[in-house]
Design a protein around this motif. Sequence first.
Motif, PDB file in Angstrom:
ATOM      1  N   GLY A  67      -8.990  62.524  27.837  1.00 21.12           N
ATOM      2  CA  GLY A  67      -9.478  61.687  26.747  1.00 21.12           C
ATOM      3  C   GLY A  67     -10.974  61.751  26.574  1.00 21.12           C
ATOM      4  N   GLY A  68     -11.700  62.174  27.604  1.00 16.89           N
ATOM      5  CA  GLY A  68     -13.142  62.274  27.524  1.00 16.89           C
ATOM      6  C   GLY A  68     -13.832  60.922  27.481  1.00 16.89           C
ATOM      7  N   THR A  69     -13.179  59.879  27.946  1.00 16.63           N
ATOM      8  CA  THR A  69     -13.799  58.564  27.909  1.00 16.63           C
ATOM      9  C   THR A  69     -14.808  58.441  29.032  1.00 16.63           C
ATOM     10  OG1 THR A  69     -12.068  57.625  29.284  1.00 16.63           O
ATOM     11  CG2 THR A  69     -11.784  57.469  26.909  1.00 16.63           C
ATOM     12  N   GLN A  70     -15.928  57.849  28.724  1.00 21.44           N
ATOM     13  CA  GLN A  70     -16.949  57.636  29.726  1.00 21.44           C
ATOM     14  C   GLN A  70     -17.288  56.166  29.762  1.00 21.44           C
ATOM     15  OE1 GLN A  70     -20.229  60.498  29.418  1.00 21.44           O
ATOM     16  NE2 GLN A  70     -19.250  61.023  31.297  1.00 21.44           N
ATOM     17  N   ALA A  71     -17.665  55.714  30.948  1.00 21.58           N
ATOM     18  CA  ALA A  71     -18.075  54.323  31.094  1.00 21.58           C
ATOM     19  C   ALA A  71     -19.352  54.114  30.292  1.00 21.58           C
ATOM     20  CB  ALA A  71     -18.284  53.983  32.557  1.00 21.58           C
ATOM     21  N   LYS A  72     -19.372  53.015  29.553  1.00 23.55           N
ATOM     22  CA  LYS A  72     -20.545  52.701  28.751  1.00 23.55           C
ATOM     23  C   LYS A  72     -21.233  51.477  29.330  1.00 23.55           C
ATOM     24  CE  LYS A  72     -19.288  54.042  24.099  1.00 23.55           C
ATOM     25  NZ  LYS A  72     -19.119  53.517  22.761  1.00 23.55           N
ATOM     26  N   ASN A  73     -22.477  51.313  28.983  1.00 27.36           N
ATOM     27  CA  ASN A  73     -23.176  50.079  29.291  1.00 27.36           C
ATOM     28  C   ASN A  73     -22.915  49.131  28.135  1.00 27.36           C
ATOM     29  OD1 ASN A  73     -24.226  50.973  31.706  1.00 27.36           O
ATOM     30  ND2 ASN A  73     -26.015  51.888  30.738  1.00 27.36           N
ATOM     31  N   LEU A  74     -21.927  48.277  28.296  1.00 34.51           N
ATOM     32  CA  LEU A  74     -21.570  47.327  27.252  1.00 34.51           C
ATOM     33  C   LEU A  74     -22.480  46.112  27.344  1.00 34.51           C
ATOM     34  CD1 LEU A  74     -17.707  47.519  27.754  1.00 34.51           C
ATOM     35  CD2 LEU A  74     -19.064  48.712  26.042  1.00 34.51           C
ATOM     36  N   ALA A  75     -22.703  45.462  26.208  1.00 34.19           N
ATOM     37  CA  ALA A  75     -23.595  44.306  26.181  1.00 34.19           C
ATOM     38  C   ALA A  75     -22.994  43.198  25.325  1.00 34.19           C
ATOM     39  CB  ALA A  75     -24.956  44.707  25.638  1.00 34.19           C
ATOM     40  N   VAL A  76     -23.188  41.962  25.757  1.00 30.69           N
ATOM     41  CA  VAL A  76     -22.739  40.797  24.993  1.00 30.69           C
ATOM     42  C   VAL A  76     -23.511  40.754  23.682  1.00 30.69           C
ATOM     43  CG1 VAL A  76     -22.681  38.269  24.962  1.00 30.69           C
ATOM     44  CG2 VAL A  76     -22.117  39.492  27.062  1.00 30.69           C
ATOM     45  N   TYR A  80     -18.570  46.797  18.722  1.00 27.47           N
ATOM     46  CA  TYR A  80     -17.900  48.016  19.156  1.00 27.47           C
ATOM     47  C   TYR A  80     -16.640  48.206  18.321  1.00 27.47           C
ATOM     48  CZ  TYR A  80     -20.963  47.450  23.168  1.00 27.47           C
ATOM     49  OH  TYR A  80     -22.062  47.298  23.961  1.00 27.47           O
ATOM     50  N   THR A  81     -16.011  49.347  18.494  1.00 31.48           N
ATOM     51  CA  THR A  81     -14.758  49.657  17.820  1.00 31.48           C
ATOM     52  C   THR A  81     -13.653  49.689  18.869  1.00 31.48           C
ATOM     53  OG1 THR A  81     -15.950  51.014  16.229  1.00 31.48           O
ATOM     54  CG2 THR A  81     -13.585  51.351  16.367  1.00 31.48           C
ATOM     55  N   LEU A  82     -12.484  49.124  18.534  1.00 34.40           N
ATOM     56  CA  LEU A  82     -11.344  49.171  19.453  1.00 34.40           C
ATOM     57  C   LEU A  82     -10.727  50.559  19.409  1.00 34.40           C
ATOM     58  CD1 LEU A  82      -9.549  45.767  18.795  1.00 34.40           C
ATOM     59  CD2 LEU A  82     -10.972  46.394  20.746  1.00 34.40           C
ATOM     60  N   LYS A  83     -10.544  51.178  20.574  1.00 36.51           N
ATOM     61  CA  LYS A  83      -9.907  52.490  20.663  1.00 36.51           C
ATOM     62  C   LYS A  83      -9.361  52.642  22.069  1.00 36.51           C
ATOM     63  CE  LYS A  83      -9.160  56.943  19.718  1.00 36.51           C
ATOM     64  NZ  LYS A  83      -7.966  57.231  20.450  1.00 36.51           N
ATOM     65  N   SER A  84      -8.043  52.782  22.180  1.00 42.65           N
ATOM     66  CA  SER A  84      -7.419  52.966  23.487  1.00 42.65           C
ATOM     67  C   SER A  84      -7.579  54.414  23.935  1.00 42.65           C
ATOM     68  CB  SER A  84      -5.935  52.607  23.427  1.00 42.65           C
ATOM     69  OG  SER A  84      -5.325  52.896  24.668  1.00 42.65           O
ATOM     70  N   PRO A  85      -8.170  54.639  25.103  1.00 41.33           N
ATOM     71  CA  PRO A  85      -8.337  56.014  25.576  1.00 41.33           C
ATOM     72  C   PRO A  85      -7.011  56.634  26.023  1.00 41.33           C
ATOM     73  CG  PRO A  85      -9.057  54.489  27.250  1.00 41.33           C
ATOM     74  CD  PRO A  85      -8.736  53.673  26.031  1.00 41.33           C
ATOM     75  N   ASP A 155     -10.328  35.522  18.490  1.00 35.97           N
ATOM     76  CA  ASP A 155     -10.837  36.149  19.700  1.00 35.97           C
ATOM     77  C   ASP A 155      -9.730  36.315  20.730  1.00 35.97           C
ATOM     78  OD1 ASP A 155     -11.484  33.891  22.057  1.00 35.97           O
ATOM     79  OD2 ASP A 155     -11.319  33.087  20.015  1.00 35.97           O
ATOM     80  N   GLY A 156      -9.995  37.188  21.695  1.00 34.55           N
ATOM     81  CA  GLY A 156      -9.068  37.460  22.787  1.00 34.55           C
ATOM     82  C   GLY A 156      -9.718  38.401  23.776  1.00 34.55           C
ATOM     83  N   TRP A 157      -8.977  38.756  24.792  1.00 30.14           N
ATOM     84  CA  TRP A 157      -9.489  39.617  25.849  1.00 30.14           C
ATOM     85  C   TRP A 157      -8.871  40.996  25.762  1.00 30.14           C
ATOM     86  CZ3 TRP A 157     -13.237  38.195  29.323  1.00 30.14           C
ATOM     87  CH2 TRP A 157     -13.591  36.839  29.342  1.00 30.14           C
ATOM     88  N   VAL A 158      -9.666  42.013  26.017  1.00 24.67           N
ATOM     89  CA  VAL A 158      -9.202  43.398  26.095  1.00 24.67           C
ATOM     90  C   VAL A 158      -9.798  44.038  27.330  1.00 24.67           C
ATOM     91  CG1 VAL A 158      -8.947  43.678  23.585  1.00 24.67           C
ATOM     92  CG2 VAL A 158     -11.096  44.314  24.687  1.00 24.67           C
ATOM     93  N   SER A 159      -9.219  45.129  27.748  1.00 26.62           N
ATOM     94  CA  SER A 159      -9.813  45.920  28.811  1.00 26.62           C
ATOM     95  C   SER A 159     -11.071  46.580  28.258  1.00 26.62           C
ATOM     96  CB  SER A 159      -8.812  46.976  29.281  1.00 26.62           C
ATOM     97  OG  SER A 159      -9.395  47.774  30.279  1.00 26.62           O
ATOM     98  N   SER A 160     -12.119  46.597  29.018  1.00 33.32           N
ATOM     99  CA  SER A 160     -13.394  47.139  28.533  1.00 33.32           C
ATOM    100  C   SER A 160     -13.330  48.615  28.176  1.00 33.32           C
ATOM    101  CB  SER A 160     -14.501  46.916  29.577  1.00 33.32           C
ATOM    102  OG  SER A 160     -14.740  45.538  29.717  1.00 33.32           O
ATOM    103  N   VAL A 161     -12.372  49.346  28.728  1.00 27.75           N
ATOM    104  CA  VAL A 161     -12.267  50.757  28.368  1.00 27.75           C
ATOM    105  C   VAL A 161     -11.779  50.948  26.939  1.00 27.75           C
ATOM    106  CG1 VAL A 161     -11.885  51.539  30.743  1.00 27.75           C
ATOM    107  CG2 VAL A 161      -9.934  51.024  29.284  1.00 27.75           C
ATOM    108  N   ASP A 162     -11.265  49.886  26.318  1.00 27.03           N
ATOM    109  CA  ASP A 162     -10.801  49.954  24.930  1.00 27.03           C
ATOM    110  C   ASP A 162     -11.924  49.786  23.924  1.00 27.03           C
ATOM    111  OD1 ASP A 162      -8.189  50.331  25.744  1.00 27.03           O
ATOM    112  OD2 ASP A 162      -7.678  48.217  25.629  1.00 27.03           O
ATOM    113  N   LEU A 163     -13.165  49.622  24.399  1.00 23.37           N
ATOM    114  CA  LEU A 163     -14.305  49.456  23.504  1.00 23.37           C
ATOM    115  C   LEU A 163     -15.079  50.757  23.427  1.00 23.37           C
ATOM    116  CD1 LEU A 163     -15.559  45.967  24.732  1.00 23.37           C
ATOM    117  CD2 LEU A 163     -14.151  46.477  22.722  1.00 23.37           C
ATOM    118  N   GLN A 164     -15.256  51.250  22.211  1.00 20.53           N
ATOM    119  CA  GLN A 164     -15.984  52.510  21.989  1.00 20.53           C
ATOM    120  C   GLN A 164     -17.201  52.243  21.139  1.00 20.53           C
ATOM    121  OE1 GLN A 164     -14.867  55.498  23.356  1.00 20.53           O
ATOM    122  NE2 GLN A 164     -13.376  54.210  24.357  1.00 20.53           N
TER     123      GLN A 164
END
Length: 164
Positions: A67-76, A80-85, A155-164
Amino acid sequence: MSDSEKVSESIDEAKKSVSGGLASVMALKNSNPKVFFGGAAALLVVFVIILSLGGGDDATPIANGAGGTQAKNLAVGQQYTLKSPNSYDANAVVQLVPVPGTIAAYDEAEGDTKNSCNKIAQGTHVSVMSFQDAYGKKNTFAQVKIEEGPCKDKDGWVSSVDLQ
């Protein structure tokens, strides 16, 4: 001489070689046990060294695989865009859950209006409201607010890897 006789003769010769070699090893064990066990220990050391040298640093980590997903530095506060890797289906959805770490059930009835804002289309823009650490990993889950569509401001909770 037929083929079966040749095969039988080859098998007999192999048996004699193995039994002769085994006999000489056992004779060494009986006549000079220090040499026998020293040789066995040396073979074991060589085997352990070979095992410890295996592998390399040039291997691609699984997280950066297909999938080529990489960990990002996410910030409050960032959008972001929702995308499941883990999905290649364009119609796949990302499941929002009420509590971080909840396992979502995907067998809900069709047309269930009560949970209509739990399944959000990939590509939907969201803003991060907060994070939750889990399993010894920082920012494992993200609380998001939907910024567009019929579920805007939910609002709700998602796994952080779903944020692109």
